[in-house]
Design an enzyme around this catalytic site. Structure first.
Site, PDB file in Angstrom:
ATOM      1  N   PHE C  57       0.835  -1.199   0.000  1.00  8.84           N
ATOM      2  CA  PHE C  57       0.000   0.000   0.000  1.00  8.84           C
ATOM      3  C   PHE C  57       0.869   1.247   0.000  1.00  8.84           C
ATOM      4  O   PHE C  57       1.884   1.302   0.710  1.00  8.84           O
ATOM      5  CB  PHE C  57      -0.896   0.062   1.242  1.00  8.84           C
ATOM      6  N   GLU C  58       0.402   2.226  -0.736  1.00 13.03           N
ATOM      7  CA  GLU C  58       1.061   3.515  -0.866  1.00 13.03           C
ATOM      8  C   GLU C  58       1.380   4.191   0.475  1.00 13.03           C
ATOM      9  O   GLU C  58       2.341   4.942   0.593  1.00 13.03           O
ATOM     10  CB  GLU C  58       0.105   4.405  -1.668  1.00 13.03           C
ATOM     11  N   GLY C  59       0.571   3.948   1.480  1.00  8.43           N
ATOM     12  CA  GLY C  59       0.819   4.558   2.789  1.00  8.43           C
ATOM     13  C   GLY C  59       2.106   4.077   3.431  1.00  8.43           C
ATOM     14  O   GLY C  59       2.572   4.667   4.408  1.00  8.43           O
TER      15      GLY C  59
ATOM     16  N   HIS D 125       3.019  11.417  -6.189  1.00  9.20           N
ATOM     17  CA  HIS D 125       3.239  11.146  -4.762  1.00  9.20           C
ATOM     18  C   HIS D 125       4.735  10.922  -4.478  1.00  9.20           C
ATOM     19  O   HIS D 125       5.302  11.490  -3.541  1.00  9.20           O
ATOM     20  CB  HIS D 125       2.427   9.907  -4.376  1.00  9.20           C
TER      21      HIS D 125
END
Lengths: 322, 260, 260, 322
Positions: C57-59, D125
């Site tokens: 996950f990107e987090g 990002h």
């Protein structure tokens, strides 16, 4: 390292893509892990100076008669002497190389380098770290503001590139990404998949793990994957970088392992004394007695001595007594 | 070991250097310290007059307090982390220099020249050295990126006209050569020996004696130096080591690992 | 919500997409998954046939196992870290894509074109948009650096000749334009909708229907697409959602947060 | 941000050198900390989406009527709406901006951006992260392999530089270092000097702390320096980057704080409902009732409601129950 200074991006991608990166068990013996290193590989060593050196793995590679390695490390201590003297490697890329400041300059290193028998390629400590970091990030270089103006940069002229910042026009130095063929790392604990948790000083281990084509992990103990998952923010090395997990108690002896044992000074003093009077004879004697001689790693530890190990352990745990 | 006895107290050359070097620090500074004398000097300063001083170690340590009698063998072992504020990767602690968080780099030296350049790599030519020394470690990074204090013994063979190899850049060839060659920040600030405290001329960047230790003459310093030293307009004399300072040094290093 | 009933079971379009998309994964892969359908599909694959699959996950999460009924509102909350192998800074989990550790990027899409380019930034011109969409997040990074699966509803307004803005690059202008413009790796691999599974021609990189879901015709797919679709030489039909798959999806998302 | 895109190195060095970086106590109130931010500053916000957003600090800056900020964040959620609607900032630099995927596209963001009242500058990002990382490392740019070929890079053409690797000749994109004037970060615990320990997801907080000229830290609780020193390898932000330490329980409400409380969904749903029917009237009503209205942060929490807070806390702690 064979091939160009910096691997091109598509080669790097292919190397990683070719590996089985699934969540699978990788527990094996030191001997089996030694088979994952090929003669001539570029091998990066984790830890620093007398700390978390993957000694058991290096010891195993010497016993397996591997040769012609190029070895890189942030700061090189006694393991560098053994690498040169055993023929395991003939080139060490590092920022500093001697047993440790209290024991003076390594006479074994001097013998090999001054006689042209082996190479010690010097980079600044930060440049070593940024070379691994660039390699781990998947970029071919990192800009840096040291190694400029001095002879440390000058003798590496073929391997660095002066450059100007495309935004500010400032003078910078580009240091090349370093993507080792194999990384040898020793940690306090890991699971059977290779998820590793490091306590205390980390040195450059995380960047090295990400930069390498594959990681051989030795660990003081193998814990369950459940234990790792209970504190995932303590995991420092992800399992998919790892190809081998070897449980080796006292795996960095006679160097220290943070929170587990301090350096085994008696052994280090003994080695220094041996090589002080006769560098080459001394290191040969040490190799015979302590590397080639013992039946296995437990045999090596027996040579070190139980009481010595217990003392080092008591001192190592002190860090958590405050 | 030379022993001085200017007051009632006897001390070694190393103790003298550590005490004199420690006094150069200022409370609240962030000091990147090597092992040995620099570590002792910074810890001494912290205990005596600079409680808000922060020590950094190359191994990746911010703000430790060294335990007396448990001096680390290098800046890369767990003894360096006792009661530290933070432990971080070594690359990141070195990057604090590049980011500008460090006030003073503080290290020992094997060989220094007129412009404060240090050599810890080669005696003789680099491609065929008479002696291969251990190398830079973080020395090149520290001296490229911040103001420097060097602590070393004052011997003619160590204070040379020109170092065989510039491992840690001082003022390079003097004048504005350091800046011209791509190092806009930092530079050699003080050299502390068992004879004197030296600085560098603001214009030419040549080494200049600023203060003599008690009982030492300028001529004595010059005789132990391989190049002609500048002499500060107002040459001062340092205050002798105080009993409190000596007691602390000996408490920190009872085995005289670094102060024999 | 369209409901299909090809077997004895009834399911929503979202459930169908999640199940069909999950089947495209392979055991042992490392999948960078967005929240919603991609997360459900990857978790489903993990439970049904791919126990060695790893979700990122990107987090900043490696290898979590989502708890049924506690789906995260984005990939940046603690629910994403349940029983994870590792938690790391978000920049570093994205760098795994650049380093080459990720097999498949898996996300939803708002607007896609013939060459698999995705738009999640602007409807209308970027300097004066009719609608300002939320933006790329990690979408641009993921689709620039790895092979992609996109899961979305099949609607004419979403499948357009040319996206207004290339947020996440597919094959750009087709042929070798992606490589020529500086993206030597990755590319759009599959698009999964509630009507069909699509790939891209190996040469021209135009979107091509590979398989139809049960009961769907090619013409139906074409009618819901804003450009002319290629049709695979051997057009297959997907196996209907199985009871086990549907039960698992509903166990994971009992509140139908993402599968209504 | 006023001035050039990338600050020149000597300016950066002077800014840090001018700060008192000694080990000193910095505990203050939200109101006092708000005085450390000047109109027009570039303010970086830690956390991501609904996680560890320094909400109390943003709330305090809005109440202090600061204006004209440029704000950057990895991913922007409801705080972005409040920043635009209150006039605190007119430019947000981020990779994504909306309340959260389950609530659809932010109508408040749309109103401001589509009407040209405010700017949302989009970066990928990873590029956001690498801009902070370059800033934290003291280098003026970072090479990256995304934002190439797509329109995300094209609309940032004035702010990025295509470049070739000096070693491999490969095409790369240089993204500019981002050194914010102020960083707002919210953590689980810190000592009075500003040594901060983060649990769980870290996002880009460490790089932001290192990149910023100064850090304003809000923390769920202030612990003793002794406690920090007992586990120095858990410290993530060093004290000398920090200018203010403010103890604010529930300081990221209505967003989550890892291991402490989950997002307060009731509040988020209420905000979404308010702005769905009338974006501008709705956000104004929210600002009046929840930002300008309460006497202090405790007053805000009282509006949220005790039972709601307890539920969020119970859910937040669940992560440690396994």
């Amino acid at each position: 390292m064979s091939g160009p200074l910096v691997k091109d991006y598509e080669t790097l991608r292919r190397e990683i893509a070719a590996r089985d990166r699934g969540l699978r068990e990788k527990v094996m013996s030191l001997d089996e892990a030694a088979q994952l290193v090929a003669d001539g590989d570029h091998v990066a060593i984790g830890g620093c100076t007398l700390s978390r050196t993957p000694m058991a793995m290096i010891w195993s590679l010497i016993r397996a008669r591997r040769t012609g390695l190029t070895v890189s490390r942030s700061i090189t201590s006694t393991e560098g002497d053994l690498i040169f003297a055993s023929g395991l490697g003939r080139k060490i890329v590092s920022s500093w190389f001697s047993q440790g400041i209290v024991w003076g300059i390594s006479k074994v290193m001097r013998h090999h380098v001054e006689k042209g028998l082996a190479e010690f390629d010097e980079w600044s400590h930060m440049a070593m770290g940024l070379r691994y970091r660039a390699g781990g990030m998947g970029i071919p270089f990192m800009p840096v503001r040291s190694m400029i103006g001095s002879d440390v940069g000058r003798i590496r002229a073929d391997e660095v590139r002066p450059m100007r910042c495309p935004f500010t026009g400032e003078e910078l130095l580009a240091v090349p990404a370093l993507n080792p063929d194999v990384a040898l790392l020793h940690v306090q604990r890991a699971d059977a998949y290779g998820n590793a948790q490091l306590d205390g000083l980390q040195f450059m281990d995380i960047d090295i793990a990400m930069a390498a084509k594959k990681v051989i992990l030795t660990t003081e103990r193998i814990v369950s994957n459940d234990q790792i998952r209970r504190a995932p923010d303590h995991t420092r090395i992800p399992f998919f970088t790892v190809e081998a997990v070897v449980e080796v108690p006292y795996g960095s002896a006679p160097h220290e392992c943070y929170g587990q044992y301090e350096p085994i000074f008696a052994q280090l003093d003994r080695y220094a004394a041996l090589t002080a009077k006769d560098p080459i004879g001394g290191v040969k004697q040490y190799l015979d007695e302590m590397v080639y001689g013992p039946k296995d790693w437990a045999g090596y530890l027996a040579e070190v001595g139980l009481e010595t190990l217990l003392t080092a352990s008591r001192r190592g745990r002190v860090i958590y007594n405050d | 070991m030379t022993e001085h006895a200017p007051t009632s107290t006897v001390y070694t050359a190393s103790e003298l250097i550590a005490i004199m070097a420690g006094r150069l620090l200022t409370d609240g500074q962030i000091v990147f310290a090597g092992v040995g004398i620099p570590l002792l000097a910074a810890t001494l300063a912290q205990r005596v007059f600079a409680p808000k001083l922060t020590i950094l170690f190359e191994g990746g340590v911010i703000g430790p307090f060294i335990k007396p009698g448990e001096l680390p063998p290098s800046t890369n072992e767990q003894r360096c982390t006792r009661r530290a504020n933070m432990v971080l990767p070594s690359t990141d602690v070195l990057l604090l220099l590049q980011r500008g968080y460090v006030d003073v780099g503080f290290m020992g030296g094997a060989q220094i020249d007129r412009y404060g350049n240090l050599n810890s790599s080669f005696i003789g030519p680099a491609d065929k050295p008479a002696i291969r020394l251990p190398g830079t470690g973080g020395g090149n990074d520290i001296s490229s990126l911040t103001d420097m204090i060097v602590a070393m013994k004052h011997e003619k063979r160590r204070f040379v006209e020109k170092v065989d190899f510039v491992t840690s850049p001082g003022w390079l060839d003097g004048d504005d050569s350091r800046r011209r060659r791509g190092l806009p920040t930092g530079g050699m600030w003080r050299v502390v020996t068992d004879l004197a405290v030296m600085g560098f001329d603001a214009q030419t960047r040549e080494m200049e004696v600023l203060a003599l230790h008690p009982g030492v003459t300028f001529e004595q310093v010059q005789d132990n130096t391989g190049f002609t030293l500048r002499r500060a307009r107002e040459l001062s004399v340092t205050t002798p080591p105080q009993a409190e300072e000596l007691a602390l040094i000996r408490e920190l290093d009872p085995g005289r690992l670094y102060t024999a």
